[in-house]
Design an enzyme around this catalytic site. Structure first.
Site, mmCIF file in Angstrom:
data_model
loop_
_atom_site.group_PDB
_atom_site.id
_atom_site.type_symbol
_atom_site.label_atom_id
_atom_site.label_comp_id
_atom_site.label_asym_id
_atom_site.label_seq_id
_atom_site.Cartn_x
_atom_site.Cartn_y
_atom_site.Cartn_z
ATOM 1 N N GLY A 150 31.938 39.758 39.050
ATOM 2 C CA GLY A 150 32.575 39.259 37.834
ATOM 3 C C GLY A 150 34.060 39.555 37.689
ATOM 4 N N MET B 67 26.050 31.985 42.673
ATOM 5 C CA MET B 67 25.481 31.787 44.003
ATOM 6 C C MET B 67 24.311 30.808 44.076
ATOM 7 S SD MET B 67 27.528 33.649 45.615
ATOM 8 C CE MET B 67 26.899 33.967 47.242
ATOM 9 N N ILE C 142 22.763 26.757 43.637
ATOM 10 C CA ILE C 142 23.149 25.344 43.615
ATOM 11 C C ILE C 142 22.578 24.740 42.326
ATOM 12 C CG2 ILE C 142 22.915 23.117 44.826
ATOM 13 C CD1 ILE C 142 24.114 24.861 46.844
ATOM 14 N N LEU C 143 23.424 24.084 41.573
ATOM 15 C CA LEU C 143 22.946 23.477 40.327
ATOM 16 C C LEU C 143 22.179 22.192 40.630
ATOM 17 C CD1 LEU C 143 26.222 23.926 38.262
ATOM 18 C CD2 LEU C 143 24.068 25.129 37.866
ATOM 19 N N ASN D 70 34.572 25.051 40.103
ATOM 20 C CA ASN D 70 34.194 26.227 40.895
ATOM 21 C C ASN D 70 35.421 26.773 41.617
ATOM 22 O OD1 ASN D 70 32.477 28.090 42.323
ATOM 23 N ND2 ASN D 70 32.576 26.744 44.100
ATOM 24 N N HIS E 113 36.551 28.793 45.115
ATOM 25 C CA HIS E 113 36.016 29.099 46.441
ATOM 26 C C HIS E 113 37.093 29.810 47.276
ATOM 27 C CE1 HIS E 113 33.432 28.679 49.905
ATOM 28 N NE2 HIS E 113 34.491 28.322 50.599
HETATM 29 C C1 GRF Z 1 35.194 34.950 44.624
HETATM 30 O O1 GRF Z 1 35.818 35.229 45.847
HETATM 31 C C2 GRF Z 1 35.021 33.469 44.441
HETATM 32 O O2 GRF Z 1 36.029 32.711 45.052
HETATM 33 C C3 GRF Z 1 33.704 33.197 45.112
HETATM 34 O O3 GRF Z 1 32.916 34.324 44.841
HETATM 35 C C4 GRF Z 1 33.752 35.456 44.597
HETATM 36 C C5 GRF Z 1 33.357 35.976 43.252
HETATM 37 O O4 GRF Z 1 33.982 37.186 42.949
HETATM 38 N N1 GRF Z 1 33.121 31.960 44.684
HETATM 39 P P1 GRF Z 1 33.884 37.803 41.493
HETATM 40 O O5 GRF Z 1 32.402 37.923 41.141
HETATM 41 O O6 GRF Z 1 34.608 36.897 40.552
HETATM 42 O O7 GRF Z 1 34.526 39.154 41.601
#
Ligand code: GRF
Length: 194
Positions: free
Chosen positions: A20, A95, A97-98, A112, A114
């Protein structure tokens, strides 16, 4: 962008599964007057997500929902989003998939973040793969969510150079720092276009 006073901010939902840190930066930014959104709801698929502790500390409405059961997801999530007048759904380390029908329903309203320069390095373990392939650059991307993994239209992308001494861990740290800066700004930008 339209000027909004505190009570007129757009409501957003943030979906998480773990640490988070992006959620934290999104919330921190939302507390500023100039920001156009308020984190109204936090949804996690994982009861143990550290991000839920942030939600509790900040006294933001939070839900843990079992995303493995599509039916249940449909009823519960849609009810929560409607009830809270959610304008935008932001995935931040989410984590799961919707389901396709859900994405259709919120078309253009789910984004999202990434940790790679999409369309390269979709999926998991991006930093490890980037190092293994001796890439010179990496970065992060914010994109709309469509039914394919990490494939929706790109909204914002930031690139960093990989140093010789970098490891997957050090890159993760550098990329996260950028993520925390660009995600709140991009949320504002997307909201202003809705
Ligand atoms: C981040 O690197 C984001 O890009 C990816 O998952 C990670 C989440 O990190 N989708 P956090 O939970 O926000 O610390």
């Amino acid at each position: 962008m339209k000027k909004l006073d505190g009570n007129l901010k757009h409501n957003i939902a943030v979906l998480i599964s773990g640490r988070g840190s992006n959620l934290k930066s999104i919330i921190k930014q939302s507390l500023k007057k100039k920001t156009s959104y308020k984190v109204k709801v936090i949804i996690s698929n994982n009861q143990k997500a550290k991000g839920l502790l942030i939600a509790k500390k900040m006294q933001i409405r939070n839900y843990c929902i079992d995303f493995t059961r599509s039916e249940k997801l449909g009823k519960m999530v849609l009810k929560v989003l409607k009830k809270n007048n959610i304008k935008l759904i932001c995935l931040a380390g989410f984590m799961k998939i919707l389901p396709e029908y859900f994405i259709k329903l919120y078309n253009g309203k789910i984004i999202n973040i990434h940790p790679s320069l999409l369309p390269r390095y979709k999926g998991l373990n991006t930093h490890k793969r980037v190092i293994l392939n001796n890439e010179k650059y990496t970065g992060c991307t914010i994109h709309y969510v469509n039914k394919f993994l990490d494939s929706g239209k790109i909204i914002c992308q930031k690139k960093i150079r990989i140093a010789k001494k970098d490891t997957a861990k050090s890159i993760e740290k550098k990329v996260l720092k950028i993520e925390h800066k660009i995600y709140p700004k991009t949320i504002d930008k997307v909201l202003s276009s809705l």
